[in-house]
Design an enzyme around this catalytic site. Structure first.
Site: not given
Ligand code: ZDP
Length: 279
Positions: A14, A66, A75-76, A163, A165, A196, A214, A223-224, A226
């Site tokens: 990522n 994004n 963002c993980g 965020n 999910h 997401n 995402e 996606c961390g 996620g």
């Molecule tokens: O919440 C959002 O809009 C995600 N697209 C942000 C990015 C999340 C990410 N991929 C993660 O690893 O958590 C960086």
């Protein structure tokens, strides 16, 4: 025109553009992000992450946009790269490192190889299950609730990691037409701030296989936040233990949902290159 210095790093594939913006930026980051993230006309990345001045209770602050320019709270994978970006370059000091994000202060522990950050463990905080807070268009918790999307009824479990999910358990993730159904989840009216979506196959009680669509970035290799959402959804519905490995197209993330409700996420952080770009 101005010259912008940047570094590109990835975590489980990522990838993000990192910029030290403590003294400002030559332009609006929401407009810069799509240009820098463009894989043909720009550097190429899933998002833009800024280092911002520290605030009380933290060593530094990060902010993520994004690739479509929308702002994400958290963002993980990006936070692991952020720790490597600032510590390897000596931009910020602190161990454990306390990083302020739009989803609260995250504490980070690093493991070094040859003096450089190689693996990072992030205390991602606690999952939020309340529907209106996530937000979804329903009261209470959303655990295995039917939702019709793209002509099919799915059992969804929703959780915020800062965020939003939506986790869906399926029998096969490889054959899933993600480009077709992902956007339908992202833009479904049930998710007022979009969402997401993680599609998960339970491999065994300690391993999940995941693909993600995402919000604001489309399908990414990992996606961390996620992976954390998927792990707590799987444990909460009795499918797995509270410690799992989440296998993503970009690699593995280890998730530990501790008894105190905090989620620890461990994975890699890798330098790709540094450069300058005219913006
Ligand atoms: O919440 C959002 O809009 C995600 N697209 C942000 C990015 C999340 C990410 N991929 C993660 O690893 O958590 C960086």
């Amino acid at each position: 025109m101005a010259t912008l210095r940047f570094a590109k790093l990835h975590g489980t594939a990522n990838d993000f553009v990192y910029v030290d913006a403590r003294e400002g930026l030559p332009g609006d980051p929401a407009a810069l992000a799509p240009r820098l993230c463009d894989r043909h006309r720009g550097i190429g990345a899933d998002g833009l992450i800024l280092l911002l001045p520290a605030e009380t209770g933290a060593d530094c602050r990060m902010r993520i946009f994004n690739s479509d320019g929308s702002l994400a709270e958290m963002c993980g994978n990006g936070v692991r790269g952020f720790a490597k970006f600032v510590l390897d370059r000596g931009l910020v000091h602190g161990e454990p490192l306390r990083i302020a994000t739009d989803a609260g202060v995250k504490t980070v522990q690093v493991e070094r190889r040859g003096g450089r950050v190689a693996r990072v463990t992030v205390d991602m905080g606690t999952p939020i299950w309340d529907g209106r807070t996530i937000p979804v268009d329903a009261d209470g918790e959303i655990v295995e609730r039917p939702l019709e999307v793209a002509g099919r009824t799915w059992a969804i479990t929703c959780v915020s990691m800062g965020n939003p999910h939506c986790v869906v358990f399926v029998d096969d993730v490889v054959g899933l037409p993600l480009a077709e159904i992902g956007p339908r989840f992202e833009r479904h009216p049930f998710f007022p701030r979009r969402v997401n979506t993680e599609f998960i196959r339970v491999v065994d009680r300690r391993r999940l296989e995941m693909r993600v669509w995402e919000r604001g970035a489309g399908e990414t290799l990992a996606c961390g936040t996620g992976a954390c959402a998927a792990a707590v959804a799987a444990a909460r519905t009795g499918r797995t233990e509270r410690q799992v490995v989440v296998a993503l197209p970009g690699g593995d993330l280890a998730i530990d949902w501790r008894a105190d409700d905090h989620i620890l996420m461990t994975g890699d952080a890798v330098d790709v290159f540094e450069g300058r770009i005219e913006v």
